[in-house]
Motif scaffolding. Structure first.
Motif, short mmCIF file in Angstrom:
data_model
loop_
_atom_site.label_atom_id
_atom_site.label_comp_id
_atom_site.label_asym_id
_atom_site.label_seq_id
_atom_site.Cartn_x
_atom_site.Cartn_y
_atom_site.Cartn_z
N ASP A 31 35.76 -7.42 -5.49
CA ASP A 31 35.82 -8.04 -4.17
C ASP A 31 34.47 -8.59 -3.77
OD1 ASP A 31 38.22 -5.85 -2.52
OD2 ASP A 31 38.42 -7.82 -3.44
N ALA A 33 32.10 -9.77 -5.78
CA ALA A 33 31.69 -10.15 -7.12
C ALA A 33 30.29 -10.72 -7.15
CB ALA A 33 32.65 -11.21 -7.66
N GLU A 36 30.10 -14.65 -8.22
CA GLU A 36 30.57 -15.78 -7.42
C GLU A 36 29.52 -16.52 -6.62
OE1 GLU A 36 33.64 -14.01 -5.20
OE2 GLU A 36 35.05 -13.92 -6.87
N ARG B 155 24.55 -21.30 -1.40
CA ARG B 155 24.11 -19.91 -1.49
C ARG B 155 23.48 -19.61 -2.84
NH1 ARG B 155 29.43 -19.87 -0.50
NH2 ARG B 155 29.82 -20.27 1.70
N ILE C 82 35.07 -22.04 0.79
CA ILE C 82 35.41 -21.36 -0.46
C ILE C 82 34.75 -20.00 -0.42
CG2 ILE C 82 35.20 -21.43 -2.96
CD1 ILE C 82 35.15 -24.37 -2.88
N ARG C 83 35.54 -18.96 -0.63
CA ARG C 83 34.99 -17.61 -0.52
C ARG C 83 34.29 -17.24 -1.82
NH1 ARG C 83 37.59 -12.17 -1.31
NH2 ARG C 83 35.98 -10.78 -0.55
N THR C 84 33.02 -16.90 -1.72
CA THR C 84 32.31 -16.40 -2.89
C THR C 84 31.81 -15.01 -2.56
OG1 THR C 84 30.27 -17.38 -2.11
CG2 THR C 84 31.53 -18.65 -3.67
N SER C 85 32.29 -14.02 -3.28
CA SER C 85 31.91 -12.63 -3.05
C SER C 85 32.19 -12.33 -1.58
CB SER C 85 30.44 -12.46 -3.42
OG SER C 85 30.05 -11.13 -3.28
N ALA C 86 31.42 -11.48 -0.95
CA ALA C 86 31.71 -11.17 0.44
C ALA C 86 30.75 -11.87 1.38
CB ALA C 86 31.64 -9.66 0.66
N PRO C 88 29.27 -14.62 3.98
CA PRO C 88 29.92 -15.44 5.00
C PRO C 88 29.98 -16.90 4.56
CG PRO C 88 27.76 -14.71 5.73
CD PRO C 88 28.03 -14.01 4.45
N ILE C 89 30.95 -17.63 5.11
CA ILE C 89 31.11 -19.04 4.73
C ILE C 89 29.87 -19.81 5.17
CG2 ILE C 89 32.46 -21.11 5.09
CD1 ILE C 89 33.93 -19.17 3.42
N VAL C 90 29.45 -19.59 6.43
CA VAL C 90 28.22 -20.23 6.88
C VAL C 90 27.11 -19.20 6.76
CG1 VAL C 90 27.05 -21.26 8.82
CG2 VAL C 90 29.44 -21.73 8.44
N SER C 91 26.48 -19.12 5.58
CA SER C 91 25.47 -18.08 5.38
C SER C 91 24.10 -18.68 5.63
CB SER C 91 25.55 -17.51 3.97
OG SER C 91 26.23 -18.36 3.11
#
Lengths: 190, 454, 170
Positions: A31, A33, A36, B155, C82-86, C88-91
């Motif tokens: 979850d 990961a 990612e 990110r 797009i969700r990457t890991s946990a 936030p979308i606006v990080s």
């Protein structure tokens, strides 16, 4: 390109007796990961079903994801694999499959998941527990691998994951793996 | 006047230098290339051609021709990338940061180090392309509007790299060029042959040296230097975060940003010495690049070398103190595992050899400085190799430990990259002013009719 | 009395140049163009020029860069989340790196732009009677005057120590 490997750990009890433990290591579909957020092109991300998805078409091959994977389950295509004729005709020409420079890993047999979901949708019902069986679970002669919907409280997988023996590999790294391993308990140690 | 005599006491520039002599010495370097230069250039092009061949072979066959194996997915190419970016930083340190600190000893060498910066960034920029699995798709790393509506993942530290290194390339090229405009004007005024005169006239952008041109110029230069300073610190921090933002034991430590920046300046200063010593000898620039210049750089090398040594001590301590078995296992693996020779070469070259610079006799001996600078560069290349390869060989999962062996393709491309850098440098020596004419004149005593002291 | 003659005096010493500047300004010839091979504080002080306005270009460019960086990163993340890991979308923490880099990039580019524009945009300045020696070791003071005043200006320049005085067209 072994997307699943069996790790063998030897434990020496005394000089006459040693123990071997097996840990099948495959993509944990964490979850949280680590692979990612480091992909620069969003070639790997978490889909709403909870799978860690690998998009072959988008991968440019920076290999940061596999550096960051703590379980090291990601495999890279160092060369282009050429399917021997006529097996090459099975490939979808719109999808980059096994091209050199693309990362790949265990997908929880996403093709079987899609097939099961599509069939359930055609028949107008929910997916039944145990209907979708990935290849590893299907092959295992001792039924050591169980697959299912973790969000369904009735499924066998949910029940087993709440077992006392359950642990996640390298869970202290906070990756929240989707795979729960049940620890082997030797009766004479209990 | 006291200020002027102090400069002459420390002989930053020899007192025999006059204004016209400065122009003379620098422009003389741009004369027709000698046989020595030509043969060096041809050899350089040959090595570059081999490097290009290796890369083409790699693109055709796939990355499997390198030494990459599971689990070591990054090795020599990223080592080279970080090495060259690091070298670039000390050039900007000398030209921009020491400018802001008004350090006089930078005057004669800063043009050479700025050139080194620009060419090193050009070399470093090759490696993200070379190490890609599908390099023909490299432009996907740039956020351009496309029909699929895809953007890049901001990110990811690799994207920070894209922005940081391209910004650095742009800003340092601009800084380099703007700094040269008055000097190119001086060359334009001297050169008579037609194609060269036209090129220099265009490049000098009509510079006449009027008072308002100088006023805008000095302000702009000051602001560019002020921008370049945090840029130096941030770019190499961003590059170090390629590693620190990962969770690999040996990479995931907070000391990486300052450690890498200090290491970058350390290795870059060493390369400046390696480049400046032969240039000084071949072009007879002993009056301009004096021992005082080299001593100033040697002192900076001592400082940054100490910071790097501190990091070498602190990292194993923290890894032991953390009590984390993968961390401590990594530390022991580095010192005693199959890569141990590389580790100890690094420690020897980076921590032990610079101790010699504490002695003034060695610090002021040009030959000794040259040899020490070579050792430092070797040590710093191995440091990056250590951090990248050894950490990846020995991570969390024992079932995934593996050894990396370098291949001829990677060595060929590494040599080709050095050749690429030197090609630009050789061209620079023969076409652009290698010393800053205007700034050297600034630190010479101004000619005054009333002056009694000469 | 058309003011259309350019005169330039060539000097070898800084103090003579400063002398000439002061005298010419006293006589009312404020429109000066002083050539030098390097920037010199004494000459600058004598001319009493104003602070360069390149700094406004820098400020504008830097601010623009910061804003661009922020809006671009935030808007593109929201465009297709797009969700990457946990994460936030606006990080915002990683986006700060991009903001900083774009600040420096656009700030530097606009500084150079400002430099080039301002160096050119000087109206009514004496036309350049440029001597190649001005980039070596000679200083030049150029001014504009009318045909009748040529003698007077030449007198001032020679008195201050000019080695040569040249007129446009002569």
């Amino acid at each position: 390109m072994s997307w699943i490997r069996i790790e063998r750990y030897f434990e020496e009890e005394n000089q006459n007796d040693s123990n071997m433990r097996f840990i099948p290591m495959l993509c944990q579909h964490c979850d949280n990961a680590p692979c990612e957020p480091v992909c620069p092109v969003y070639a790997t991300y978490h889909n709403p079903e909870g799978l860690n998805v690998m998009v072959y078409n988008r991968c440019v091959g920076t290999r940061y994801c596999s550096n960051n994977c703590v379980y090291k389950v990601r495999r890279f295509n160092w060369f282009t694999y050429r399917w021997p004729v006529p097996l090459n005709w099975q490939l979808n020409p719109d999808v980059t499959v096994r091209s050199k420079g693309v990362m790949e890993k265990c997908t929880f047999c996403v093709q079987r998941i899609r097939f099961g979901e599509d069939r359930a949708k055609d028949e107008g019902r929910d997916v039944r527990d145990g209907e979708i069986i990935p290849a590893c679970a299907q092959t295992c002669p001792t039924k050591a691998i169980v697959f299912g919907d973790l969000k369904d409280p009735e499924s066998e997988v949910s029940r087993l994951s709440k077992d006392e023996r359950g642990y996640g590999v390298l869970s202290d790294l906070n990756t929240h793996p989707s795979i729960t391993y049940l620890k082997k308990v030797k009766w004479d140690k209990v | 006047m006291d200020h002027e005599t102090t400069i002459r006491e420390t002989t930053i520039i020899e007192p025999t230098v006059t204004y016209s002599k400065v122009n003379e010495s620098v422009i003389r370097m741009l004369d027709k290339p000698t046989i020595k230069w030509l043969s060096l250039f041809v050899f350089d092009l040959a090595v570059l051609a081999f490097g290009i061949f290796c890369w083409m072979y790699q693109i055709y066959m796939g990355l499997g021709v390198t030494g990459y194996r599971h689990p070591v997915f990054w090795a020599v190419y990223i080592t080279n990338f970080v090495f060259w970016v690091g070298i670039a930083h000390s050039g900007t340190l000398i030209s921009a940061i020491l400018f802001l600190f008004r350090a006089r000893f930078r005057m004669s060498i800063y043009r050479i180090s700025e050139a080194m910066t620009v060419f090193a960034v050009l070399t470093a920029g090759l490696f993200p392309l070379i190490h890609l699995g599908r390099p023909w798709n490299f432009y996907w790393l740039i956020p351009y509007p496309n029909q699929r509506g895809l953007w890049i993942n901001f990110r990811s530290p690799l994207i920070w790299d894209v922005f940081a290194v391209s910004t650095y390339l742009t800003v340092s090229s601009i800084f380099f060029y703007v700094g040269m405009i008055p000097d190119i004007a001086a060359i334009r005024d001297r050169v008579k042959e037609v194609p060269r005169k036209i090129i220099y006239t265009i490049l000098s952008l009509g510079w006449k040296g009027s008072s308002w041109e100088w006023s805008h110029y000095t302000r702009a230069y000051f602001y560019l230097a002020a921008f370049a300073t945090p840029l130096v610190l941030s770019v190499h921090s961003v590059v170090s975060w390629d590693f620190a933002m990962a969770d690999v034991p040996g990479w995931h430590t907070t000391i990486f940003a300052p450690y890498f920046v200090a290491g970058a300046i350390f290795s870059g200063l060493a390369l400046v010495i390696t480049l400046a010593v032969p240039i000084r000898k071949i072009f007879h620039l002993e009056e301009y690049i004096t021992v005082a210049n080299f001593e100033g750089m040697a002192k900076l090398i001592i400082l940054t070398g100490l910071i790097v040594t501190y990091a070498y001590i602190v990292e194993p301590f923290i890894s032991w103190y953390s009590g984390s078995p993968p961390e401590w296992g990594q530390t022991v693996f580095r010192a005693k595992g199959p890569y141990a020779p590389f580790f100890w070469i690094m420690v020897f070259c980076n921590s032990v050899i610079p101790i010699l610079l504490w002695f003034k006799k060695i610090r002021t001996n040009i030959k000794a400085l040259f040899i020490i600078s070579l050792f430092i560069n070797i040590g710093m290349w191995f440091e990056r190799f250590n951090i990248i390869v050894i950490s990846l060989s020995h991570e969390f999962e024992p079932g995934a430990w593996g050894i990396y062996r370098v291949s001829w393709v990677e060595l060929g491309i590494t040599a080709g990259a050095f050749a690429w850098f030197f090609m630009f440098f050789l061209l620079f020596i023969k076409t652009l002013p290698a010393l800053s004419i205007a700034e050297i004149k600034e630190i010479l005593p101004a000619p005054n009719k009333e002056a009694k002291v000469r | 009395m058309k003011i259309d003659q350019t005169i330039v005096g060539v000097f070898s010493y800084v103090d003579s140049t400063v002398d000439a500047i002061k005298r010419l300004r006293e006589e009312g010839y404020g429109n000066l163009r002083v050539f030098s091979p390097f920037p010199n504080h004494e000459i600058e002080d004598a001319l009493k020029g104003s602070e360069s306005i390149v700094r406004f270009f820098t400020l504008t460019g830097g601010t623009l860069g910061a804003l661009c960086g922020l809006t671009f990163t935030v808007l593109t993340s929201l465009d297709w989340p797009i969700r990457t890991s946990a994460k936030p979308i606006v990080s915002l923490p990683p986006y700060m790196v991009i903001v900083f880099e774009l600040t420096v990039l656009l700030g530097s580019l606009s500084t150079v732009f400002g430099l080039l524009i301002n160096s050119r945009l000087r109206r009514n300045a004496p036309r350049a009677m440029y001597d190649p020696r001005f980039s070596v070791d000679k200083f030049g003071v150029a001014t504009v005057c009318s045909k009748e005043d040529i003698k007077k200006v030449e007198e001032i320049l020679r008195f201050s120590g000019a080695e040569e005085v040249r007129f446009e067209g002569v």
